[in-house]
Write an enzyme that holds these catalytic residues in place. Structure first.
Site: not given
Ligand code: F6R
Ligand code: MG
Ligand code: MG
Length: 373
Positions: A13, A230, A233
């Site tokens: 990613d 964290y 994923k």
């Molecule tokens: C899961 C993922 C998304 C983010 C969510 C919050 O792997 O990438 O669900 O966890 O969009 O993202 P932030 O904290 O970057 O706003």
């Molecule tokens: Mg991402």
């Molecule tokens: Mg991803």
């Protein structure tokens, strides 16, 4: 260089358009440009660039073996360049999975996910590459079991003498960094006992038991354990070999006729239904999902992906098919049912798993207010 053929799928990613939902064209173009050059210079023999949700996926076929420094460095350089572009464009989560700064010979443990398989090409070698977003490597445990161990799913386990000896599964304990090999059908119950905990134990490799022919390889990254916090994923990839004494292509795909539940989805913190989709729907939208999986089918021939007369790799977008409409509809229905439960378990992951998410920070400020009961 070995005479064997290696299939490498390396993913990262590096940043996404509008949140964490898809990889835009400029980043895919960087992958394509570099892999084309690497093919011209004969570092690799074939390539295909695609994306699973917000993950940039590099499929490379070559004869340099697994964990090859130059192939891994190539992927690393592409991810660096793509992350730079993502930063310039102010894309979201630019460079998200790049956890280390200097390349040290192997991309494993640096953030990107890797599935690799070195094979001796059979007379004809059909391959399926799976890539999923908003979930984790253990998401493949259930279909791997269905494909290689469940006689109610794979007919060949019952009616093809070449498969009667069963399959061996390597299970990787991602927390303690240990692995064990279990043979099915003899140790099927023990296998289920282990891989029924997909958040920890991951089917990392599968071999045909009678001759140790390699049949499957899956990525096993645990980003949180590398980064110590964290960071999203570990959206997984897997390579599966099919036919002629192995599960047929249709037996590899049939477990996906129904949706099933995987950990991940919004904020990596929820159970969600996995939705098989064609590449055109490889984007994670509703509640950052539902978690999605794409499957690409191709033939490996003479160290390459078999190509058409113009030299383009022949790739079949396997889930772009009405045979998976039921699973997609189920996924939407299950998703709606889970979302009605909000942040109550079992919609949200268990408290123990949430330790690897952002929740502990929220609960920290309550600590001092707890009094003995
Ligand atoms: C899961 C993922 C998304 C983010 C969510 C919050 O792997 O990438 O669900 O966890 O969009 O993202 P932030 O904290 O970057 O706003
Ligand atoms: Mg991402
Ligand atoms: Mg991803």
């Amino acid at each position: 260089m070995s005479k064997k053929t290696t299939i490498s799928v390396i993913k990262c990613d590096v940043g996404s358009l509008a949140g964490h939902h898809t990889v835009p064209k400029p980043l895919l173009d960087i992958g394509e440009k570099y892999l084309k050059k690497a093919q011209e210079s004969k570092l690799i023999n074939s390539h295909y660039v695609f994306h699973a949700g917000d993950d940039l996926e590099l499929l490379m076929v070559h004869t340099r073996g697994e964990s090859n420094r130059d192939v891994h460095k190539l992927a690393w350089d592409i991810f660096q360049e793509a992350a730079k572009k993502a930063k310039d464009l102010k894309l979201y989560g630019a460079g998200q999975d790049i956890l280390k700064t200097a390349f040290s010979g192997n991309i494993r443990g640096m953030g990107p996910g890797v599935a690799e398989m070195e094979i001796e090409e059979r007379g004809s070698d059909p391959i399926v590459v799976f890539a999923a977003d908003k979930t984790e490597p253990g998401a493949f445990n259930y279909p791997m079991f269905r494909i290689f161990a469940d006689p109610t799913s794979t007919a060949g386990l019952v009616i093809d003498a070449n498969m009667i000896g069963g399959f061996k599964f390597e299970v990787f304990d991602t927390v303690e960094n240990k692995k064990v090999v279990l043979k099915c059908p003899d140790e099927m119950y023990e296998l289920i006992a282990l891989i029924g905990t997909p958040g920890r134990n991951v089917v990392s490799r599968v071999w045909r038991a009678r001759d140790d022919l390699i049949c499957a390889a899956t990525s096993t990254t645990r980003l949180a354990l590398i980064a110590g916090k964290y960071v999203g994923k570990d959206d997984p990839v897997s390579i599966v070999r099919a036919q002629h004494g192995l599960p047929a292509l249709g037996e590899v795909l049939v477990p996906f006729m129904h949706s099933y539940f995987v950990e991940g989805w919004m904020r990596g913190s929820h159970w969600g239904p996995l939705m098989p989709v064609g590449l055109k729907n490889s984007k994670c939208t509703a509640f950052d999902g539902p978690p999605r999986i794409v499957a690409l089918g191709f033939q490996v021939a003479h160290g390459k992906i078999a190509s058409d007369d113009d030299g383009a790799p022949m790739i079949s977008d396997l889930f772009d098919d009405p045979a998976f409409d039921l699973a997609r509809r189920e996924a939407v229905e299950y998703a709606a049912a889970l979302r009605r439960m909000g942040e109550f378990e079992p919609a949200r992951l268990s408290a123990e798993v949430m330790e690897y998410t952002t929740l502990p920070k929220v609960l920290e400020k309550l600590k001092a207010r707890f009094k003995p009961a």
